[in-house]
Design an enzyme around this catalytic site. Structure first.
Site: not given
Length: 508
Positions: A330, A443
């Site tokens: 991310c 994630h």
């Protein structure tokens, strides 16, 4: 209407979240439908529901322990600090706006109706709702218009159990002091106390418990031992960042960014045989490692600046020259690119910052946040170095304000094929030509056991180590940990008395 029980604490990190998790599993084991609830959570460790809505990870963990799907009703307000002075306010899973503390305190009373609606939604559909407070109910400067501790307990008429952490020292003073700072009506709502994180001979503790009961005129409902259970933590107030491990067969370094988010992404790696994790904290050097991971962050540009200020960018480039594996998740993925732009000042006053230049991408921080449960395919574009990852499907979740675009002949890392149960085809991440640097927005990717095994085996093979035959199924492991946690807590608390307390409040 459901039975209710609220767990409050004398301070942050005394174990409220874990005790609520344990109680959710205990009530489930007892054949009851149970749901967790926390009106307001401040955490960077969040979770995406199957509807693509964002809640605190603690409530998702508690829901998992309860055997139900996480829902935004369980955490209607999520505050995600984006700087020292502002937080992103997430209401019912969606970004509302960024607010300063002063702005939020003025806004907070307007949220009571929303909180009550979501609590009632859960109470009508479950046998028990276990409520978690935040911080301490004795923060006298914050008590006015409280919506998360005693104010919430009164709103939904829930009995309160107060938790103190004996491992910190001063547990008797913290419990007695908390009771002293509550007004009479609030003290009457406290039905008992729990001593948490006890080590040693409980017989030595018993005289102190008796004296405490006499002082506060409340019963001690149990003493929970210090537990080495492996369950996702709520926020960054954790020892994990400061635990130093001996060198392993495969050494993984993770940079502890100032605004690190979703650090539980890396918990599965701690269960892989031969893998040793170390967190690189502010002012520390990365040193030698086989794999460097740059995690997610709520402030990519700000944390990248800190990383550069401490000279870690030079260390990262040095690791690249040595042929080490570098992974970005991310915000960490965004940092690995050529440039990060924030034209709308969503995260920072800085409009543009040069990245580490290790991946051929450009990132633009957008106004809209992407939140989704995600399934992705690792395709044939992956370089030969990562050939054993080709053809794998991985699941996880996305939470990001930025969008990253491949530059020139750069290659993507995966293809997202599903978001929130809907079929899509979206390119994700990027990978270097030699496969030694890659990043993704996904994630939870290391919770995919096959992906984790194959990636670690790539590193092991390069070091001349025997490949692993299998790694632990992390999701099955978590289920066993919930049961182990519940058994410890059940044997430590007077559950019969707790049921009596809840029944008494059912009729109030």
């Amino acid at each position: 209407m459901a039975l209710k029980l609220m767990i409050q604490g004398t301070a942050s990190s005394v174990g409220k979240s874990l005790i609520v998790t344990a109680l959710c599993r205990i009530f489930k084991q007892d054949g009851l439908k149970v749901a967790p609830f926390k009106s307001q959570n401040m955490a960077l460790n969040s979770y995406i529901t199957e509807e693509g809505l964002e809640i605190g990870r603690a409530q998702a963990v508690q829901a998992e322990a309860a055997g139900i799907k996480p829902s935004y009703h369980m955490n209607p307000i999520l505050l995600k600090p984006s700087s020292d002075k502002k937080s992103q306010v997430v209401l019912r899973g969606r970004v509302y706006e960024n607010m300063s503390a002063e702005e939020y305190f003025k806004f907070r009373p307007k949220l009571l109706e929303l909180i009550k609606e979501d609590f009632d939604f859960l109470a009508k559909r479950n046998d028990v709702v276990v409520i978690e407070g935040a911080g301490s109910p004795a923060e006298i400067n914050l008590k006015e218009k409280d919506i998360v501790n005693m104010g919430l307990a009164e709103l939904v008429n829930a009995p309160v159990l107060l938790v103190g952490d004996i491992d910190r020292g001063g547990v008797f003073a913290s419990i007695a002091g908390t009771m002293l700072l509550l007004d009479e009506k609030e003290r009457n709502r406290v039905e008992g106390v729990i001593i948490n994180k006890f080590r040693g001979d409980i017989e030595i503790l018993k005289p102190g418990l008796k004296m405490l009961e006499n002082i506060i005129q409340k019963e001690v409902l149990g003493v929970i031992p210090y537990m080495d259970v492996h369950i996702d933590e709520e926020d960054g107030a954790t020892d994990r960042f400061y635990t130093k491990c001996a060198q392993g067969e495969v050494d993984v370094a993770i940079i502890n960014l100032p605004h690190i988010s979703n650090f539980t992404d890396f918990d599965p790696l701690t269960k892989v045989p031969g893998v040793k994790i170390k967190y690189v904290n502010k002012g520390e050097r990365i040193g030698d490692c086989d794999v460097l991971i740059i995690p997610g962050t709520k402030n990519t540009i700000g944390d990248l600046k800190v990383l550069k200020d401490y000279g870690l960018d030079k260390e990262i480039l040095n690791l690249r020259e040595k042929g080490k594996f570098i992974v970005g998740i991310c915000g960490g993925f965004q940092m690995l690119g050529k440039v990060i732009k924030d034209p709308y000042h969503i995260e920072s006053d800085t409009e543009e910052m040069e990245g580490l230049g290790l991946l051929s991408i450009e990132t633009v921080i957008e106004r809209e946040k992407t939140t989704s449960e995600t399934k992705a395919f690792l395709g044939e574009e992956l370089p030969d170095t990562l050939s054993s990852l080709k053809g794998l499907f991985v699941t996880g979740y996305e939470i990001h304000m930025g969008e990253s675009y491949i530059l020139g002949k750069g290659k993507h890392f995966s293809i997202v094929v599903e978001r929130n149960k809907e079929k899509v085809k979206v390119l994700d991440g990027a990978v270097s030509e030699d496969g030694r640097v890659f990043g993704t927005y996904i994630h939870g990717i290391f919770e995919n056991s096959l992906f984790t095994k194959e990636f670690i085996n790539i590193v092991r093979k390069e070091k001349g180590l025997t490949p692993l035959e299998e790694v632990i199924n992390y999701r099955e492991f978590r289920e066993k940990e919930y049961d182990r946690l519940a058994n410890i807590v059940r044997n430590s608390l007077d559950m019969e008395r707790i049921y009596q307390i809840m029944e008494r409040y059912r009729d109030k």
